[in-house]
Write an enzyme that holds these catalytic residues in place. Structure first.
Site, mmCIF file in Angstrom:
data_model
loop_
_atom_site.group_PDB
_atom_site.id
_atom_site.type_symbol
_atom_site.label_atom_id
_atom_site.label_comp_id
_atom_site.label_asym_id
_atom_site.label_seq_id
_atom_site.Cartn_x
_atom_site.Cartn_y
_atom_site.Cartn_z
ATOM 1 C CB SER A 1 115.988 -16.632 30.903
ATOM 2 O OG SER A 1 115.874 -16.573 29.497
ATOM 3 C CB SER A 2 115.016 -20.958 27.749
ATOM 4 O OG SER A 2 116.282 -21.475 27.395
ATOM 5 C CE LYS B 1 125.301 -20.086 29.829
ATOM 6 N NZ LYS B 1 124.299 -19.373 29.122
ATOM 7 N N GLY C 1 116.626 -13.765 26.471
ATOM 8 C CA GLY C 1 117.406 -13.496 25.260
ATOM 9 C C GLY C 1 118.728 -12.799 25.492
ATOM 10 C CG ASP D 1 122.457 -22.460 29.084
ATOM 11 O OD1 ASP D 1 123.694 -22.592 29.078
ATOM 12 O OD2 ASP D 1 121.866 -21.558 28.470
#
Length: 397
Positions: A146-147, A13, A141, A205
Site C-alpha cells: 500500500s505504501s 502487490k 500494514g 513493491d
C-alpha cells in the site's frame, strides 16, 4: 468531482512464490494486485497545498511560501541517487510537527508527501496550489504494497504537475499509460518515497506498482516478465498481526541449525518460482485450462514448504482448509505468521463456489476480496473510467 483534476492509480502487490527464500538469494515472483490506490490532484484556489488521506485519517495543509522557504533551506540535501538523510527527515518532521520517533502510517505518509513535493519541485519546477486526495482499496500494514502504491501515485501526479512527464491521455480515452522512460522516472522517485517510509526497501513493491503485471526479483535484480495472464484470486486477510523481522530471523536460525535439511527446501521453493514463471509466460499464447492444475499444485507444495521453514500459522492453515473444502487451493503470501493468503480461482470456478468460500472465510473473522493478479501498473484516468465508489471517495467531503 474529478473532472478538472488529474487522477492516477497504482496497484498493490502480492508475492506469488519465493517469500523468505528471496532473503537467501533465491528468486521471488511478485505480481500486481487488482486492488488499487487512487490519487486526485485538483488545482487549488489560494497559495496552499492541501492533502487528504481518508484511509489513515490525515487532513493537512501548508501555505506555499512556507514550503518554498523550507525547500530553499534544504535544497542541497535533495539527491535522488541516495537515501534521504536523517537530518533532512528530522527537519521535515519538525516542520510538520511529527514526533521524532513516529512510525504510525499517518506520520510516515505525511513525511513521504512532504519529501516528494519538495524534492520533485526543487528539481523540476514549482508545485502549484493544489488539493490532493488519496484513497485506497488496499489495507495498510498487510504486506500488500500500500505504501508503494501511494508513493507511485504521488510521484506520477507531482512529476506531471511540474511538467517532468507528459499527459498521455488523449481526448475520448478513459485511461492511458506513460512511456517506458517516463515510468522509469516515476519509479525512481517512488523508490525515494518508499525509502522515507521503510528506510531500506528492496524496490520490488514500487516497481510492481509502476509497471504492473509480474516481476521476478533475485539478489537485488528486478526483471519484468514480458506477458503474463490476468488470474482471478481471492485475497484473504487473516488480520493476525505479525512481525516480518521476527519471522525472517526465525527462518535464518532454522537454516543455521539444520542446513542440510533447510537449504534443499529453499532450493525447492526457488524451483517452484522458476516453474511458475514458465507457466505464466506460456499462458497468454496458449490459454489452455490444463495450466491451472499445475498452478494449483505449485500453491499446495509451496504452502507446505513455508510451514516447514516456520512461517505458517493456525489462521493460515484454517484458510487453506476452508478453501480446500470448496475445491480451491491457497497459500500464504508475504511474511506469513498470519497476514494474508491468496486462493487461485480457475476460469470455470462457479460463482456459487466463490461466494460460499468467501462466506466461510468471513465467518472465521477474516476479510476477503475477490480480485485479480497481473493488473496494469500506474495509470492516468479520465473520471468516466472510475467507478462510483472511487469517485465518491475522491470527491471533496
Amino acid at each position: 468531482m474529478a473532472e478538472r483534476g488529474l487522477v492516477v492509480s497504482a496497484p498493490g502487490k502480492v508475492i506469488l512464490h519465493g517469500e523468505h527464500a528471496v532473503v537467501h538469494g533465491k528468486a521471488a515472483l511478485a505480481v500486481a494486485l487488482g486492488l488499487r490506490t487512487f490519487l486526485c490532484l485538483r488545482p487549488g484556489g489560494e497559495e496552499r497545498l492541501r492533502v487528504r488521506l481518508p484511509g489513515v485519517g490525515v487532513l493537512r495543509s501548508w501555505d506555499l511560501p512556507g514550503l518554498r522557504a523550507l525547500r530553499g533551506r534544504l535544497e542541497a540535501d535533495f539527491d535522488e541517487s541516495k537515501p534521504p538523510s536523517a537530518e533532512l527527515l528530522e527537519a521535515l518532521k519538525e516542520f510538520a510537527g511529527i514526533p521524532a520517533e513516529a512510525s504510525a502510517p499517518d506520520s510516515l505518509a505525511i513525511l513521504a508527501f512532504l519529501y516528494m513535493c519538495l524534492a520533485i519541485s526543487a528539481k523540476y519546477g514549482d508545485v502549484p496550489s493544489a488539493d490532493i486526495v488519496v484513497w485506497s482499496e488496499l489495507p495498510t500494514g498487510a504486506g500488500l504494497g500500500s505504501s508503494a502504491a501511494y508513493a507511485v501515485c504521488l510521484a506520477a501526479a507531482l512529476l506531471r504537475t511540474c511538467g517532468a512527464i507528459s499527459c498521455p491521455l488523449k481526448d475520448g480515452e478513459t485511461t492511458a499509460r506513460w512511456t517506458e522512460e517516463e515510468m522509469t522516472l516515476i519509479n525512481s522517485w517512488a523508490f525515494q518515497g518508499e525509502r522515507v517510509i521503510h528506510g531500506n526497501p528492496s524496490g520490488v513493491d514500487n516497481a510492481v506498482a509502476t509497471w504492473g503485471g509480474a516481476l521476478r526479483y533475485q539478489s537485488g535484480k528486478i526483471k519484468s516478465l514480458k506477458r503474463v495472464p490476468t488470474l482471478r484470486i481471492l485475497l484473504t486477510n487473516t488480520k493476525v498481526p505479525r512481525s516480518t523481522k521476527v519471522l525472517v530471523v526465525g527462518v535464518k536460525e532454522k537454516i543455521l541449525k539444520f542446513p542440510a535439511i533447510m537449504n534443499p527446501v529453499l532450493d525447492s521453493i526457488d524451483a517452484i518460482s522458476q516453474e511458475c514463471q514458465s507457466v505464466l509466460e506460456a499462458m497468454p499464447a496458449n490459454p489452455s485450462p490444463e495450466y491451472y492444475p499445475v498452478l494449483e499444485e505449485l500453491f499446495d507444495i509451496n504452502q507446505h514448504h513455508l510451514n516447514v521453514i516456520g512461517v505458517g500459522h493456525p489462521s493460515l492453515d484454517r484458510l487453506c482448509r476452508v478453501t480446500a473444502s470448496h475445491g480451491l487451493h491457497s497459500k500464504l503470501t508475504g511474511a506469513g505468521g498470519g497476514g494474508c493468503g491468496i486462493t487461485l480461482l480457475r476460469p470455470d470456478t462457479t460463482l456459487l463456489a466463490v461466494e460460499a468460500a468467501k462466506r466461510d472465510l468471513c465467518a472465521c473473522g477474516f476479510e476477503c476480496w475477490e480480485t485479480d493478479i497481473g493488473a496494469p501498473g500506474v495509470t492516468l484516468h479520465s473520471s468516466s473510467s472510475l467507478n462510483a465508489q472511487v469517485l465518491h471517495a475522491l470527491s471533496e467531503s
